[in-house]
Design an enzyme around this catalytic site. Structure first.
Site, PDB file in Angstrom:
ATOM      1  N   GLN A 102     139.504  16.109 -36.322  1.00 53.90           N
ATOM      2  CA  GLN A 102     140.394  15.303 -37.142  1.00 53.90           C
ATOM      3  C   GLN A 102     141.852  15.684 -37.152  1.00 53.90           C
ATOM      4  O   GLN A 102     142.638  15.057 -37.808  1.00 53.90           O
ATOM      5  CB  GLN A 102     139.865  15.266 -38.574  1.00 53.90           C
ATOM      6  CG  GLN A 102     138.511  14.601 -38.676  1.00 53.90           C
ATOM      7  CD  GLN A 102     137.361  15.603 -38.647  1.00 53.90           C
ATOM      8  OE1 GLN A 102     137.519  16.728 -38.225  1.00 53.90           O
ATOM      9  NE2 GLN A 102     136.205  15.170 -39.085  1.00 53.90           N
ATOM     10  N   LEU A 108     136.487  20.551 -43.729  1.00 50.91           N
ATOM     11  CA  LEU A 108     137.721  19.922 -43.277  1.00 50.91           C
ATOM     12  C   LEU A 108     137.995  18.597 -43.955  1.00 50.91           C
ATOM     13  O   LEU A 108     138.830  17.834 -43.517  1.00 50.91           O
ATOM     14  CB  LEU A 108     137.682  19.690 -41.763  1.00 50.91           C
ATOM     15  CG  LEU A 108     137.961  20.913 -40.918  1.00 50.91           C
ATOM     16  CD1 LEU A 108     137.768  20.580 -39.464  1.00 50.91           C
ATOM     17  CD2 LEU A 108     139.366  21.407 -41.157  1.00 50.91           C
ATOM     18  N   ASN A 126     142.197  19.319 -45.875  1.00 55.25           N
ATOM     19  CA  ASN A 126     141.352  18.432 -45.101  1.00 55.25           C
ATOM     20  C   ASN A 126     142.034  17.894 -43.881  1.00 55.25           C
ATOM     21  O   ASN A 126     143.242  17.817 -43.774  1.00 55.25           O
ATOM     22  CB  ASN A 126     140.885  17.280 -45.975  1.00 55.25           C
ATOM     23  CG  ASN A 126     141.961  16.278 -46.169  1.00 55.25           C
ATOM     24  OD1 ASN A 126     142.302  15.569 -45.239  1.00 55.25           O
ATOM     25  ND2 ASN A 126     142.526  16.231 -47.345  1.00 55.25           N
ATOM     26  N   CYS A 127     141.201  17.523 -42.972  1.00 61.36           N
ATOM     27  CA  CYS A 127     141.636  16.819 -41.795  1.00 61.36           C
ATOM     28  C   CYS A 127     140.750  15.600 -41.659  1.00 61.36           C
ATOM     29  O   CYS A 127     139.836  15.605 -40.852  1.00 61.36           O
ATOM     30  CB  CYS A 127     141.480  17.702 -40.574  1.00 61.36           C
ATOM     31  SG  CYS A 127     142.381  19.230 -40.727  1.00 61.36           S
ATOM     32  N   VAL A 128     140.946  14.616 -42.476  1.00 58.90           N
ATOM     33  CA  VAL A 128     140.291  13.330 -42.203  1.00 58.90           C
ATOM     34  C   VAL A 128     141.001  12.770 -40.990  1.00 58.90           C
ATOM     35  O   VAL A 128     141.951  13.361 -40.504  1.00 58.90           O
ATOM     36  CB  VAL A 128     140.426  12.337 -43.371  1.00 58.90           C
ATOM     37  CG1 VAL A 128     139.543  12.734 -44.502  1.00 58.90           C
ATOM     38  CG2 VAL A 128     141.857  12.192 -43.818  1.00 58.90           C
TER      39      VAL A 128
END
Lengths: 81, 349, 429
Positions: free
Chosen positions: C113, C210, C242-244
């Site tokens: 992501q 994440l 986070n890594c959306v």
């Protein structure tokens, strides 16, 4: 996908983690799953306990497939979380 | 500047070849502009020239769909035009369908831009709006001048690779495509303005009307599972380790069919999850949590279900467009039917 | 509650010996910062690189983006409760900002992501971070460090360095001071009785590895909805972990500079009465979704709101949280506007959201993330191109021989993030 499988003439049950989405997209037979990271399991239950709920869910899915319905139906009686 | 070459498709009636009694004529070709092509040529002005017109009866087209389309495309191809117009068909149903089919074939098979025109009640609009630019018209040929002006303007833009404006600006039927643009104000400010209007009861316009996903009649139940063949389908992104089909972790454009014959349980080393939308830690520990193979095998052994299909079907759900998912299912459902599958268990994450 | 934001306008940044600001020129010491990061045993190497607007530079894979700030007076520090900072209530007093700069954590991907920031070309038009002076921390984890631990280490490294840089602004005289006040609910309600009472529901991503957000150090998946002063966001009480999909990511920087909070404040006391922010989560279990959306509707009602704006982070099942929040808030007789981005497929012909309710009749679009663009090659690369084709928005063949990248704009950091900071929108064609 679920609608197209049904439209092709194959009864289908959707074991779905997010029931509202299954309802919105038009699944007819819906069995609520445990959760997104483990739809058919639960790591907290140990190997045997986990396989038992998986079996319960699959049996409920078969029951849903074996039940005549008129419209969208959520089969959520047996397992509450 | 070189003049753009245009071919125009019309039916026998607009070509002046009789009425309904002549609707059976097969495709034929005329030099230059014919009938409504005269007004169209005028609207195109100096920039383009109608070099040929293809005429076909609506009945002929309707009764010989495949061959008529093929013959018409062949005539058009011969002229190597830069732009093709079909119709306008106004509210003539069969004519609309023919105009839509020809325009779509021209775009898809020849890669040449095509523009048509129809009234909103013409069945051709719903059949082809997602594929084509269909200029909005009145009921009948009374509005010909206005219609061909819009068709010409849009056609020239497309042939010259210019940006096509939104439907209300260009006058075409909404195609149902979500396209990006740069708004004047940032989204947060538009949201604040919208909530103020909504709270005060003033008119406002949503930027995304809620979609209707449609419904399908439920299939009758499976009566005897002990004789049924069951298949597992998942959108949980479970694939063999190494992802041989290179299914995307999000916005999938592919699905995979993976053999599980001879397996009693999903081996954690041989399968993996490529799904980009959730914490895969638990799925990777035990793939049966997404594809319940262990339980299905037990049920098969116990005779509760007749047979488990020798494969499962898999794709990624995250961000995968409903259109792609539909296409996958239409495709693999044929295989499921051929393989005698009586029921499907679909799991998603 | 009153928070003064003192903006120190930074016009340029350079690497050097002393860490200081002189007439808008920020100097940082890369060795010092790298050494600080390497105190963490989970990180093997750390390097500092700079990227400026208009340069031919590609930064990828970008994890988080943060804005250097420092608490000058008032309780607590910026980023309370995370990266070894004490937990103490923030949102009051004075905070100085190194305006125009951003710190980015960059390095080998953990999931799929992380994304791209281009400093020029078409890619730059889509990300807000092509307009900031970027201090990039290129990190490499120790061999064998487990993914959750790597994510934590990278996140903490970013926060620590951002704080160290922010510290430079402590004794400076800001170029501009903006005052934000937030009063107790009864006072607010009484102050502008004739203005509509508007709240903001901020949905925090909380889906797991994440895909997490931290509030005063608490993992947001463990919260039940609660009320916050908008000024707490400005002091870094909410931190992205986070890594959306990159495009709809809300990095820490955007929580510190939440566009909805800014625009609600700009009309506060004039056209509306901004009553506060309700934070909630987007969890992976239905029971959580039910509990949290119930909580949102309850708080909105208890605050006596006339209307709320609901933002979203991510897509897919969080669309359901968005719809449940909408339906339940509307059921209380409170009007809603939803802010979201769209994923209708490359051709734009599919449904944009995975869930829908009829109450969602006022939606603002932040654009569709499936649009495919080709970003030209850049002269300099910060990070690595290794993972481009497995990142969300990328696909087989995305990375061309000449170094250009053909991908969905999903791959660009914050291109469509649904708190509305961009002008990108989608419409029906």
């Amino acid at each position: 996908m679920v609608k197209e499988i049904e439209r092709a003439g194959i009864p289908v049950v959707h074991i779905a983690t997010v029931v509202p989405i299954a309802l919105t997209v038009g699944a007819n037979r819906i069995v609520p799953a445990i959760g997104i990271p483990y739809p058919l399991g639960d790591p907290s239950l140990g190997d045997e306990g986990e396989k038992n709920i998986r079996r319960d869910l699959v049996e409920r899915a078969l029951k849903a497939l074996g039940t005549p319905i008129k419209g969208q139906t959520v089969f959520d009686d047996a397992y509450e979380f | 500047m070189k003049k753009l070459k245009v071919v125009h498709y019309i039916n026998n009636f607009f070509a002046g070849i009789g009425g309904e009694e002549k609707a059976g004529i097969s495709p034929e070709e005329r030099d230059g502009a014919v009938g409504p092509g005269m007004a169209l040529a005028q609207a195109l002005g100096e920039e383009a020239e109608i070099i040929a017109t293809v005429v076909c009866g609506d009945s002929y087209f309707g009764e010989n769909l495949a061959s008529a389309e093929k013959d018409i495309v062949a005539i058009i191809r011969k002229h190597q035009p830069d732009l093709v117009f079909t119709g306008p068909a106004f509210n003539a149903g069969r004519y609309g369908v023919a105009c839509g089919a020809v325009a779509k074939a021209v775009e898809e098979q020849l890669g040449i831009p095509a523009v048509t025109g129809m009234h909103e009640e013409n069945p051709g609009v719903d059949m082809y709006r997602k594929d084509l630019y269909i200029i909005k018209t009145g009921h009948s040929a009374a509005g010909m001048k206005k219609t061909v002006t819009s068709m010409a303007s849009l056609g020239l833009k497309r042939a010259q690779n210019q940006l096509v404006g939104p439907p209300e600006e260009e006058g075409y039927h909404v195609r149902g495509m979500r396209i990006n643009y740069w708004a004047e104000k940032r989204a947060s400010l538009r949201a604040v303005e919208m909530i103020l209007k909504k709270v005060k009861g003033e008119a406002y316009q949503t930027e995304y009307p809620m979609p209707d996903f449609g419904r399908v009649e439920p299939m009758p139940p499976v009566l005897d599972f002990s004789k049924a063949k069951v298949a597992i389908v998942t959108s949980g992104g479970i694939v063999p380790t190494g992802n041989p089909d290179r299914i995307e972790s999000s916005s999938a454009t592919k699905y995979g069919i993976y053999d599980i014959s001879g397996l009693d349980s999903m081996p954690a080393d041989d399968y993996t999850s490529i799904h980009g939308g959730y914490d895969r830690t638990y799925a990777l520990e035990d793939i049966n949590r997404v594809v319940p193979l262990d339980v299905m095998r037990d049920l098969e052994r116990e005779g509760i279900i007749g047979k488990l299909a020798d494969y499962f079907i898999s794709t990624t759900g995250t961000g995968t467009s409903v259109g792609s998912a539909r296409a996958f299912a239409v495709d693999f459902s044929n295989k499921l039917l051929e393989d005698g599958v009586n029921a499907v268990i679909l799991t998603s994450t | 509650m009153k928070l003064e934001i003192g903006n120190i306008f930074i016009k340029d940044v350079q690497l050097g010996q002393e860490t200081m600001i002189n007439e808008g020129l920020l100097t940082i010491n890369p060795e010092l910062l790298a050494a600080k990061i390497l105190e963490d045993e989970r990180i093997k190497s750390a390097r500092v690189e700079l990227a400026k607007p208009g340069e031919s530079v590609r930064i990828t894979p970008v994890k988080d983006v943060m804005e250097p700030r420092v608490k000058v007076f008032g309780k607590g520090t910026v980023f309370p409760g995370v990266a070894a900072n004490k937990v103490e209530q923030v949102g009051e007093g004075r905070t100085h900002v190194l305006k125009g700069t951003a710190v980015m954590t960059v390095g080998k991907i953990v999931g799929f992501q992380e994304g791209i920031v281009d400093m020029s070309g078409i890619g730059a038009e889509y990300t807000p971070f092509s307009k900031t002076l970027n201090i990039c921390l290129v990190l490499e984890p120790m061999e064998g460090v487990e993914t959750h631990a790597y994510e934590t280490a990278a996140r903490e490294a970013g926060l620590k360095v951002t704080q160290i840089i922010g510290e430079v602004g402590r004794n400076m005289t800001p170029d501009e001071v903006i005052s934000y006040e937030h009063h107790p609910i009864p006072h607010l309600a009484a102050a502008y009785p004739h203005l509509p009472k508007i709240g903001y529901v901020c949905m925090l991503q909380s889906q797991g590895l994440l895909h997490d957000t931290y509030v005063y150090g608490v993992d947001a998946k463990k919260i039940i909805p609660t009320l916050m002063s908008p000024t707490e966001f400005m002091d870094g009480a909410v931190v992205s972990g986070n890594c959306v999909a990159s495009c709809d990511k809300i990095p820490t920087y955007l929580h510190q500079n939440d566009p909805l909070i800014e625009d609600l404040y700009s009309k506060h006391g004039k056209e509306l009465n901004f009553m506060g922010v309700i934070i909630t989560n987007e969890n992976v279990f239905m029971a959580d979704k039910e509990r949290s959306s119930d909580g949102v509707a309850k708080l909105a009602k208890m605050m006596g709101l006339d209307g709320v704006i609901i933002s979203e982070e991510g897509y897919g099942n969080p669309d359901t949280d968005l719809m449940m929040n909408c339906r339940k808030v509307e059921a209380q007789g409170i009007k809603t506007v939803l802010v979201t981005d769209e994923f209708p497929g490359k051709d734009g012909k599919s449904e944009s959201l995975t869930d829908a309710v009829k109450e969602a009749d006022a939606v603002v679009s932040c654009g569709q993330g499936n649009l495919v663009i080709t970003m030209p090659p850049m002269e300099r690369l910060i990070g690595t191109l290794e993972d481009i084709e497995t990142m969300i928005g990328g696909y087989e063949g995305s990375l061309k021989k000449d170094g250009s990248i053909e991908a969905e704009i999903q791959i660009i950091i914050s291109a469509t993030s649904a708190i509305g900071g961009n002008k990108l929108a989608a419409r029906m064609y």
